[in-house]
Structures are given as C-alpha cells and as structure tokens.
Design a protein around this motif. Sequence first.
Motif, PDB file in Angstrom:
ATOM      1  N   GLN A 423       0.817  -1.218   0.000  1.00  0.00           N
ATOM      2  CA  GLN A 423       0.000   0.000   0.000  1.00  0.00           C
ATOM      3  C   GLN A 423       0.851   1.268   0.000  1.00  0.00           C
ATOM      4  O   GLN A 423       0.657   2.163  -0.829  1.00  0.00           O
ATOM      5  CB  GLN A 423      -0.956  -0.008   1.202  1.00  0.00           C
ATOM      6  N   GLU A 438      -5.529   9.414  -8.173  1.00  0.00           N
ATOM      7  CA  GLU A 438      -5.466   8.010  -7.763  1.00  0.00           C
ATOM      8  C   GLU A 438      -4.953   7.872  -6.330  1.00  0.00           C
ATOM      9  O   GLU A 438      -5.357   6.961  -5.593  1.00  0.00           O
ATOM     10  CB  GLU A 438      -4.562   7.223  -8.720  1.00  0.00           C
ATOM     11  N   ASN A 441      -7.843   8.407  -4.100  1.00  0.00           N
ATOM     12  CA  ASN A 441      -8.705   7.221  -4.108  1.00  0.00           C
ATOM     13  C   ASN A 441      -8.120   6.104  -3.249  1.00  0.00           C
ATOM     14  O   ASN A 441      -8.847   5.394  -2.548  1.00  0.00           O
ATOM     15  CB  ASN A 441      -8.897   6.719  -5.541  1.00  0.00           C
ATOM     16  N   LEU A 442      -6.798   5.952  -3.300  1.00  0.00           N
ATOM     17  CA  LEU A 442      -6.144   4.910  -2.513  1.00  0.00           C
ATOM     18  C   LEU A 442      -6.262   5.206  -1.015  1.00  0.00           C
ATOM     19  O   LEU A 442      -6.472   4.291  -0.209  1.00  0.00           O
ATOM     20  CB  LEU A 442      -4.673   4.787  -2.920  1.00  0.00           C
ATOM     21  N   GLU A 444      -8.714   6.800   0.383  1.00  0.00           N
ATOM     22  CA  GLU A 444     -10.107   6.527   0.745  1.00  0.00           C
ATOM     23  C   GLU A 444     -10.359   5.019   0.853  1.00  0.00           C
ATOM     24  O   GLU A 444     -11.064   4.555   1.760  1.00  0.00           O
ATOM     25  CB  GLU A 444     -11.037   7.155  -0.281  1.00  0.00           C
ATOM     26  N   LYS A 445      -9.780   4.248  -0.074  1.00  0.00           N
ATOM     27  CA  LYS A 445      -9.940   2.793  -0.021  1.00  0.00           C
ATOM     28  C   LYS A 445      -9.274   2.221   1.233  1.00  0.00           C
ATOM     29  O   LYS A 445      -9.774   1.272   1.836  1.00  0.00           O
ATOM     30  CB  LYS A 445      -9.335   2.155  -1.274  1.00  0.00           C
ATOM     31  N   THR A 446      -8.134   2.799   1.612  1.00  0.00           N
ATOM     32  CA  THR A 446      -7.443   2.337   2.822  1.00  0.00           C
ATOM     33  C   THR A 446      -8.298   2.577   4.055  1.00  0.00           C
ATOM     34  O   THR A 446      -8.375   1.728   4.954  1.00  0.00           O
ATOM     35  CB  THR A 446      -6.094   3.054   2.976  1.00  0.00           C
ATOM     36  N   LYS A 447      -8.963   3.718   4.085  1.00  0.00           N
ATOM     37  CA  LYS A 447      -9.826   4.013   5.236  1.00  0.00           C
ATOM     38  C   LYS A 447     -10.998   3.032   5.296  1.00  0.00           C
ATOM     39  O   LYS A 447     -11.387   2.578   6.387  1.00  0.00           O
ATOM     40  CB  LYS A 447     -10.338   5.453   5.160  1.00  0.00           C
ATOM     41  N   VAL A 448     -11.572   2.694   4.125  1.00  0.00           N
ATOM     42  CA  VAL A 448     -12.651   1.692   4.093  1.00  0.00           C
ATOM     43  C   VAL A 448     -12.137   0.354   4.601  1.00  0.00           C
ATOM     44  O   VAL A 448     -12.811  -0.348   5.374  1.00  0.00           O
ATOM     45  CB  VAL A 448     -13.214   1.558   2.661  1.00  0.00           C
ATOM     46  N   TYR A 449     -10.927  -0.015   4.157  1.00  0.00           N
ATOM     47  CA  TYR A 449     -10.301  -1.256   4.625  1.00  0.00           C
ATOM     48  C   TYR A 449     -10.138  -1.231   6.150  1.00  0.00           C
ATOM     49  O   TYR A 449     -10.425  -2.224   6.839  1.00  0.00           O
ATOM     50  CB  TYR A 449      -8.941  -1.404   3.944  1.00  0.00           C
ATOM     51  N   LYS A 452     -13.404  -1.733   7.946  1.00  0.00           N
ATOM     52  CA  LYS A 452     -13.917  -3.096   7.797  1.00  0.00           C
ATOM     53  C   LYS A 452     -13.187  -4.075   8.711  1.00  0.00           C
ATOM     54  O   LYS A 452     -13.795  -4.822   9.475  1.00  0.00           O
ATOM     55  CB  LYS A 452     -13.787  -3.541   6.340  1.00  0.00           C
TER      56      LYS A 452
END
Length: 741
Positions: A423, A438, A441-442, A444-449, A452
């Motif tokens: 990452q 990008e 976006n990465l 934001e995706k890390t925060k979602v990860y 979860k």
Amino acid sequence: MKNLRHILSALLLALIVTMAAGTVVEMGHGNEYALSHVYGSWWFVTLWALLAAGLVVMMVTRKSWQRPVICALHSSVLLILLGALLTMLTGQHGEMTLSPGKAVNQFSVEKHGDAREAELPFSLTLDRFEVETYPGTHTPMDFVSYLQITDGSEVTDAKISMNNILKYRHYRFYQSDYDEEGNSVLSVAHDPWGVGVTYAGYLLLFVALIGLFFERNGEFRQLLQKTAGKAAILLAFISLAATLPAQAADKPSVLPRESADKMGQMYVMYKGRVCPLQTLAKDFTTKIYGSARYKGYTPEQVFSGWLFYFDEWKDEPMFKIKGDEVRKELGISGKYARFTDFRNDYGDYKLEKILASLPMGDPKRKSFRAADEKYQLIEMLCNGQFLKMFPHPDSAQNVTWYSQNDPLPQSIPDDEYLFIRKQLSLCQEYALTSNYHELGNLFEKTKVYQEKYSLGQVQPKAQFRAERLYNRLSVGRWLAMVTITLGLLSFAAALICLGKGRKLHKPVRIIATIWVSLLCLFLAVVFILRWIAGGHVPMAGSFDSMNLLALSISVITLIMMRKYEMALPSGLLMIGFVLLVQMMGGSNPPVTHLMPVLSSPLLSLHVTVIMIAYALLFFVMLNGLSAVIVRIAQPSNTQYLERLRDISMILLYPAVALLAAGIFIGAVWANISWGNYWSWDPKEVWALITLLIYAAPLHKAVWKSFEKPMFFHLYCILALLSVLITYFGVNLLLGGMHSYA
C-alpha cells in the motif's frame, strides 16, 4: 493574647519550613525515608499537636462559639487533625498478592521501613484476573479481579477494579497491580476510626466555608458593601519578548493540501489508541521542529514530505536542537540541524558513542537524548515500522494493528497480505508521478479497509471529527504574545487615566473586552473538543490544567470587569502568561486514553476547583503589584492602597475556600482510588503549605500586621511563590505521583 500570637506564628512557621524541607528530603531519599524521618516522626506530630492546642486556646480566649461559622471552621480543622492521628495510630495499610484458586487471609504491612504480616478475619480467593482494553487497542481501560470472600461458612462473590473498591468488615481492597502469571495485587486499608472522623471534618469544613460567605456580620459581607461601585485594580508586569525563527524561501516537495488532508483522514494506531493520522502528523512535526507548521505547510504536508520525498527533506534544517554541547557534536552553529548532520562522512551516527558514555544522572544526557529521539523518529518512519495502519482480527476477533514491515500472521489471506505490504509503495509511486487523483482514491480505499477489518472499533464519527477540528485549532506562541501585548497596552492606558483621575478609555476597554471574550470562547472550544475526542474530561495533564487555568481567569475577568474596571489589564496579562507557559511546554499533547485511576469524576472536580483558586490568587498577587506601583508613584495615596487591600481580601476569601475544598476533594479521591487520603506526596504537601500561607491574612484579628495595607500587599506578592512551587516546582523538580511527565 500577644504571647499566644507569637506562639502560633512560631508553630505555623515551623510547620511550613519542616514540610518544605520534607519535600526536599523526599526528592533525595524517597517517600519512605521522608515518612519515617520527617512526616511520621514524633517531633513532627508534636508540632501539629501544639498547633491544635494553640487553636483550642485561641477559640476559648476569643469566645469563638459566639460566631458559629468561625467555631465550625476551626472545629473542622481539629477534627481533621484528630482523624489523621487516629489513622496514624490505628490504621493499617498494606498489600496482598492473590493467585488464581488460592485462598489468602494475610497481607503485608510496611511501616517506617519495617514489614510484618497482618491477618484478615476472612479469606479472599481469586477466580480470575482480566485486563479490559479500549476497543480496537491494547491500551488498558481497566484492571478487574473476580474473587470470592470466605467468611466462616459464608462465601460471597466480589469484583474489584480501578475506582471500584471492595469494602468488607471495615477492610477496603483496591486494585493495585498485576503480573504476567495472572496474579492480582491488591492494596489493603483498614482504618475503622480515622476515615470516619476525617470525613466528618471535611463535611464540617465545607459547611463552614459556605457559611463564611453568608455570615451576616462577617468580614466578607462587610468588604462587599464597603467596596461596592469602586474601581480598584491596577497592575504592572514586565513584557517578555519572543521572536519566531526565520524561514528560508525554498520549499521541499509535499503533497497538495487536499491530498495531504485525505491522508490525514486515515486511521493509525498511535500511543495505544486509534486516531486520525492527522494527530500523528501534528505530533511528528512538532516533535522535530517545535511547531505544528513548517514554512506554511500543514502537519500532514510535512509528514507526507518525509514519507514520500525523503531525499529533498533530509537536507532541510528543521530539527530544533537544544544545548550547545549537542550543536557542537552535530557540527551546527544555529538552532536547527538537518537529518544529514546526524551522521559523519563515513556514515557513522554522531551521537551514538556520546549517548553510551554519558551516565544516567548527567544533566547533558537530557539534551542529547532529545536530539536522538528526533533522529530516531525519522529512522522509524523510513524503516516502515512507524505507521501501524493495517488492522487484522484473529480467530477470537481480537484486532491487532500492523505496520507495513511488521511480521504478519501466517493465517492472513494473500490479498490482505499484499495490500499491507504494497500500500505505501503504491502511494509513493502515485506521489512521485503527481497522480494525486489516484492517490486520493487509494487513501479513501485504505480508510474503508481500516473500518472493515477493525470490526468497527475505530472512533465514532463525532469523536473523529472533534479530534480533527481540535488539531486544526493548534496555535503558536503568537497568541500568548498578542494577549500579553494587549495587556501591557491596556495597563499603560490605565496608568495614564489613573494619573488624571479618569476611567479607562472606552476604545481600550472595548478592545480588551472583545479579546478576552474571544479567548474565553476559544479556550472553551478547545476544552470541549478535547473532551469529545478523548472521551474524558481533559484535566489530567499539564497542558489541560494550564488551559483550564487560562479559561478560569478569562471567565473571572469577564465577571469582575463590570465592578472593577481595571480587572481587564490584569486578566489579559495573566491569560497571556499562562498561555505562554503552555506554549513553551511544546505542542498540545496527544488526546490519549486516561489511566484507569484518572477516570474518576472527583478528579475533574478537584482540578477545576484548584485551578479557579489559583486564578484568584494570581489576581491577588497582581493587585499587590499595583499597590507597590501606586505607593511609588503616589506615596500619599493611602486610601487607594486600602481599597486595593479590600478588593484582594474579597478575592482571597473564595480563593482560600476553593483551595481548601480542592485539597480535600483530592484527599477523598485518593482514598477512593488508593485507600489513603493523605500520603505526604510533594504536591499534597505544597498545596497544604499554600493553604496555610494564604489563610494567615484572613486572621487579621490574630496577626495585626495584615491590617497595614503595604505589609498585606507585599505578603501576597511573595505568597504566590508557594503557588508556583506547588505547580511548577513539584512538576519539574520534586517529582512524586502528581508530577506531569
């Protein structure tokens, strides 16, 4: 009566000097030594007994029963001293260790260096011991012992945790410690007589303190009537100069502010808690540079610079170095060093040998250690072990946060494994190619990860937003300097107006009022945000206590200014200097979890009451400085000096009452938390010394010298030294359990 005054004066002075000396003895030899050779000695107890006897004689000779409030006030002191004596003679305090499944009916008692075993009339058996942690972290939230009480044929289940003591047959058990084998360590207190008598004294004291302000013919009400409608407070103070370090025009590369802000919204495990990465970035920048911003960059931008553009930042002179010896070793002439300055031409670390050679007690070690910590911070960031951003639950749903290069569990899925390992590398690639879309976006995706795989154990949204807003509100030393400057300007204007017999100019009064109001609002917002973000009332650290003190002064200033116009200059100066001390201590400390014992609501009440008392005592001191200036400028103006004394007395009554209340609220809190309401800790001792020093001027009938205005004012100026020692001296020099690390 005159001889009695001399005797009481000598006894009071002897007690104050002895207690002050005891704190120095404790600093050099430890608490147990001070307890056995000073505070627990027969001659120290005799001093208190003689003072109590003198108090009784004074009550009889002055027929204090004719004034119920005064009689109750002095009787409460006698009750408290009697309770302390009973605790000393009949109380037992010790420790016992419980192993799972083993019944124990003895505890170890240590008194004056001698240890012995005491027996309980029942036994305790530990079923299990648990460490409860804050959700999503390994930081202890509470320590809990589940046990059984066996008393004859009767067996009772019980639970002990921090701030939740077990009371049984006049014995009290407190959760003290634990070990890795699952054993629980309990503190034991057996004080069947002392606590009850002492608490009765506290209760009578509270009632008497309240009655003091409502006594019909009491001095406090007479002073209020005497000074009503008169402007009085005037003061002078010395300005402190502060300059901001010059900054170079060239700026190294960082992420754009929008991208850096998205990076700061990710979560990270930092100092035992899950928080926004923004918090880590702010502390990181302040630790290295001494300020949360560098060359106009936000903390997140500075952090991104070191993370993604290291080659540019390694030559940036932003490591603030204290100590000429350290600067000489690094080969720098100014205050700031570069990362490359820490190594010589052969790549050897310059501070390694000298840190290894300096003994632990060497005063130079502190400055070398501080410089080494800054360097090691960058090393940790570079080796990938600093950012613990990746949560992973095990089979028991216990979540652990990993950094990119931490050893990972073998059971972790391949896709999750690759994400953790790659990452940050992918983030750096996007940063170096300026692909900020990008990159965002990465992030934001890390925060979602994170949300979860942490199983929802991250901060609630309100707490998360409060912490981010609080981080943005960090201010530098300029706020303190502006406040001090406005205070000095308003003082100068007041001095001119006083000489002409006029009131403070309206524009000056308006500007000062607006600034104090804004400061009050700002400090209140900071207080509330830290409360929400931390999940507890922020009163346990040096930054929080100074913030509360500044807030208290601002509120008192706004209240007093209606009646005493010159309260504005004094309030501005005091707020400014409190903020300056706060800022000089470094940045706002991170919003961390509290130790379990500090979660008691009594702590909040204790600190609040003490801080308000300190604020009032600051006003009294500045009022005394005003009197000195007036005496020098207008020697014949004795009437004004008397008015200043009357106003100081009005402030002194609630200050002493609140100080006494705060001390004894703290004693109750200590008794609930540790089983001992007074341990002769340096902070406790100096708080008591301060109370005795400031109580003296309230006894003008006994000590006639306080009827002389200039003696009173000079005394109050010098008396503030006890407050400064209580707060700063204990924290910085004397140590003890109350010292802020």
